[in-house]
Scaffold this motif. Structure first.
Motif, mmCIF file in Angstrom:
data_model
loop_
_atom_site.group_PDB
_atom_site.id
_atom_site.type_symbol
_atom_site.label_atom_id
_atom_site.label_comp_id
_atom_site.label_asym_id
_atom_site.label_seq_id
_atom_site.Cartn_x
_atom_site.Cartn_y
_atom_site.Cartn_z
ATOM 1 N N ARG A 138 -63.285 -25.238 0.107
ATOM 2 C CA ARG A 138 -61.951 -26.272 0.629
ATOM 3 C C ARG A 138 -61.716 -26.616 2.267
ATOM 4 N NH1 ARG A 138 -57.770 -25.121 -4.499
ATOM 5 N NH2 ARG A 138 -57.566 -27.487 -4.095
ATOM 6 N N VAL A 139 -61.342 -27.250 2.832
ATOM 7 C CA VAL A 139 -60.560 -26.832 4.197
ATOM 8 C C VAL A 139 -59.227 -28.378 3.850
ATOM 9 C CG1 VAL A 139 -61.956 -28.962 4.750
ATOM 10 C CG2 VAL A 139 -61.113 -26.954 6.159
ATOM 11 N N SER A 140 -58.389 -27.729 5.398
ATOM 12 C CA SER A 140 -57.220 -28.872 5.380
ATOM 13 C C SER A 140 -56.852 -28.901 6.450
ATOM 14 C CB SER A 140 -56.488 -28.125 4.196
ATOM 15 O OG SER A 140 -55.802 -27.611 4.772
ATOM 16 N N ALA A 141 -55.841 -29.538 6.800
ATOM 17 C CA ALA A 141 -55.728 -29.689 8.168
ATOM 18 C C ALA A 141 -54.240 -30.575 7.562
ATOM 19 C CB ALA A 141 -56.669 -30.778 9.045
ATOM 20 N N SER A 142 -53.117 -30.857 9.002
ATOM 21 C CA SER A 142 -51.864 -31.088 8.411
ATOM 22 C C SER A 142 -51.453 -31.690 9.309
ATOM 23 C CB SER A 142 -51.221 -30.703 7.028
ATOM 24 O OG SER A 142 -50.267 -29.995 8.211
ATOM 25 N N LYS A 202 -40.314 -34.302 4.800
ATOM 26 C CA LYS A 202 -39.694 -33.324 5.083
ATOM 27 C C LYS A 202 -38.181 -33.391 5.971
ATOM 28 C CE LYS A 202 -43.162 -30.153 4.076
ATOM 29 N NZ LYS A 202 -42.721 -28.978 3.365
ATOM 30 N N GLY A 203 -37.600 -33.790 5.172
ATOM 31 C CA GLY A 203 -36.240 -34.030 5.369
ATOM 32 C C GLY A 203 -36.575 -35.621 6.182
ATOM 33 N N GLU A 204 -36.147 -36.304 7.465
ATOM 34 C CA GLU A 204 -36.168 -37.434 7.743
ATOM 35 C C GLU A 204 -38.378 -38.108 8.443
ATOM 36 O OE1 GLU A 204 -33.622 -38.387 10.332
ATOM 37 O OE2 GLU A 204 -31.765 -38.102 9.991
ATOM 38 N N LYS A 205 -38.316 -36.600 7.761
ATOM 39 C CA LYS A 205 -40.185 -37.120 8.804
ATOM 40 C C LYS A 205 -41.123 -36.845 7.468
ATOM 41 C CE LYS A 205 -39.225 -35.542 13.045
ATOM 42 N NZ LYS A 205 -39.630 -34.810 13.905
ATOM 43 N N THR A 206 -42.555 -36.934 7.302
ATOM 44 C CA THR A 206 -43.164 -36.390 6.357
ATOM 45 C C THR A 206 -44.284 -35.547 6.654
ATOM 46 O OG1 THR A 206 -42.771 -38.931 5.384
ATOM 47 C CG2 THR A 206 -45.678 -37.757 4.695
ATOM 48 N N SER A 207 -44.301 -35.022 6.273
ATOM 49 C CA SER A 207 -46.184 -34.008 6.090
ATOM 50 C C SER A 207 -46.986 -34.726 5.403
ATOM 51 C CB SER A 207 -45.786 -32.413 5.808
ATOM 52 O OG SER A 207 -46.531 -31.919 5.943
ATOM 53 N N LEU A 208 -48.370 -34.833 6.326
ATOM 54 C CA LEU A 208 -49.201 -35.925 5.937
ATOM 55 C C LEU A 208 -50.089 -34.440 5.767
ATOM 56 C CD1 LEU A 208 -50.734 -39.050 4.821
ATOM 57 C CD2 LEU A 208 -51.376 -39.239 7.052
ATOM 58 N N GLY A 209 -50.723 -34.600 4.815
ATOM 59 C CA GLY A 209 -51.808 -33.549 4.215
ATOM 60 C C GLY A 209 -53.548 -33.770 4.516
ATOM 61 N N ALA A 226 -61.842 -29.841 12.318
ATOM 62 C CA ALA A 226 -61.891 -30.472 13.759
ATOM 63 C C ALA A 226 -62.087 -32.525 13.063
ATOM 64 C CB ALA A 226 -63.409 -30.247 14.057
ATOM 65 N N HIS A 227 -63.198 -32.860 12.055
ATOM 66 C CA HIS A 227 -62.711 -34.424 11.541
ATOM 67 C C HIS A 227 -61.415 -34.483 11.098
ATOM 68 C CE1 HIS A 227 -64.270 -37.887 9.542
ATOM 69 N NE2 HIS A 227 -64.319 -37.492 9.024
ATOM 70 N N TRP A 228 -60.786 -34.074 10.170
ATOM 71 C CA TRP A 228 -59.785 -34.091 9.645
ATOM 72 C C TRP A 228 -58.488 -34.340 10.627
ATOM 73 C CZ3 TRP A 228 -61.343 -37.079 6.285
ATOM 74 C CH2 TRP A 228 -62.140 -37.039 5.344
ATOM 75 N N LYS A 229 -58.937 -33.261 11.412
ATOM 76 C CA LYS A 229 -57.671 -33.154 12.591
ATOM 77 C C LYS A 229 -57.512 -34.635 13.758
ATOM 78 C CE LYS A 229 -56.218 -29.233 14.156
ATOM 79 N NZ LYS A 229 -56.309 -27.632 14.598
ATOM 80 N N ALA A 233 -54.968 -37.591 14.213
ATOM 81 C CA ALA A 233 -53.937 -37.270 15.323
ATOM 82 C C ALA A 233 -54.276 -38.582 15.632
ATOM 83 C CB ALA A 233 -55.398 -36.774 16.786
ATOM 84 N N GLU A 234 -55.066 -39.359 15.536
ATOM 85 C CA GLU A 234 -54.263 -41.165 15.243
ATOM 86 C C GLU A 234 -53.828 -41.976 14.810
ATOM 87 O OE1 GLU A 234 -58.610 -42.815 15.055
ATOM 88 O OE2 GLU A 234 -59.799 -40.859 15.710
#
Length: 235
Positions: A138-142, A202-209, A226-229, A233-234
């Motif tokens: 498994r791998v993740s990015a946020s 996350k408060g007034e923001k959102t964590s997109l993972g 790297a691909h998901w990051k 970033a786009e």
């Protein structure tokens, strides 16, 4: 360390597998699984019943956070697990040992017990970082976005929903869903497992993972990360 300090501690890992924040676990209790095990769920053993080494012994990145949250040094945790012969136990039993030793005032003790068990399994060579209990990886990015959770999912869908490939693998039809706490965009990848894009307020923001599991081996984990990051970033 005060009880308040322990209760408010959070992991420091920036790229965590199944990186759900304390208090919002919605994944299976196994979390980030273990290395290969026998059919009964215990580690593979040699002829004398001793667990076989399951890979390189690794110090998990979240050990300092575990120490702060639990008020127990990592050496104490290792001694506790070894006294209970945790190296010969299945993941669920290791979690129960960790849970029984968590301080009463700690918030989200079940989450921390999972994290501590996983860290011990890495320390003992029972688990390769990134490997699940099924033996896949498994791998993740946020990324944090200045949007609400539904808008964050819409941003992903608008920017990447029409993609016809990810590192050479074709995505299946996306599935949207929503719970009280999070919004999701999920799809399968032909020959490369499953992907879940989750948006958590996350408060007034959102964590997109982006959580990607079902990889056959760990050789391309950093390439996938790297691909998901780059896609995050786009946005």
């Amino acid at each position: 360390m005060s009880g308040a300090d322990r209760a408010s501690g959070e992991p420091e890992c920036s790229e965590r597998i199944g990186s759900d924040p304390p208090g919002t676990p919605e994944r299976d209790s196994d979390g980030d699984g273990t290395a290969e095990r026998d059919g009964d769920g215990t580690p593979e053993r040699d002829g004398n019943g001793t667990p076989e080494p399951g890979g390189n012994r690794t110090r998990a990145e979240n050990v300092p956070a575990i120490e702060r949250a639990s008020g127990r040094g990592w050496g104490e945790w290792v001694a506790l697990f070894e006294a209970r012969r945790a190296g010969a136990l299945g993941h669920g039993e290791i979690v129960r040992i960790a849970r029984s030793a968590m301080p009463a005032e700690l918030q989200n003790p079940d989450w921390w017990a999972q994290a501590t068990a996983i860290a011990y399994e890495q320390h003992a060579g029972l688990r390769v970082p990134g490997q699940s209990s099924r033996g896949d990886f498994r791998v993740s990015a946020s990324r944090t976005l200045p949007l609400d959770r539904d808008a964050a999912i819409e941003a992903w869908a608008a920017t990447h929903g029409a993609r016809t490939e990810h590192l050479g693998h074709t995505p299946g039809p996306p599935r949207r869903s929503r719970t009280e706490k999070r919004s999701f965009w999920r799809f399968a990848l032909d020959g490369a497992g499953r992907v879940e894009v989750s948006a958590t307020p996350k408060g007034e923001k959102t964590s997109l993972g982006v959580n990607h599991d079902g990889l056959a081996d760990g050789e391309r984990i950093e390439e996938w990360r790297a691909h998901w990051k780059s896609l995050l970033a786009e946005l």
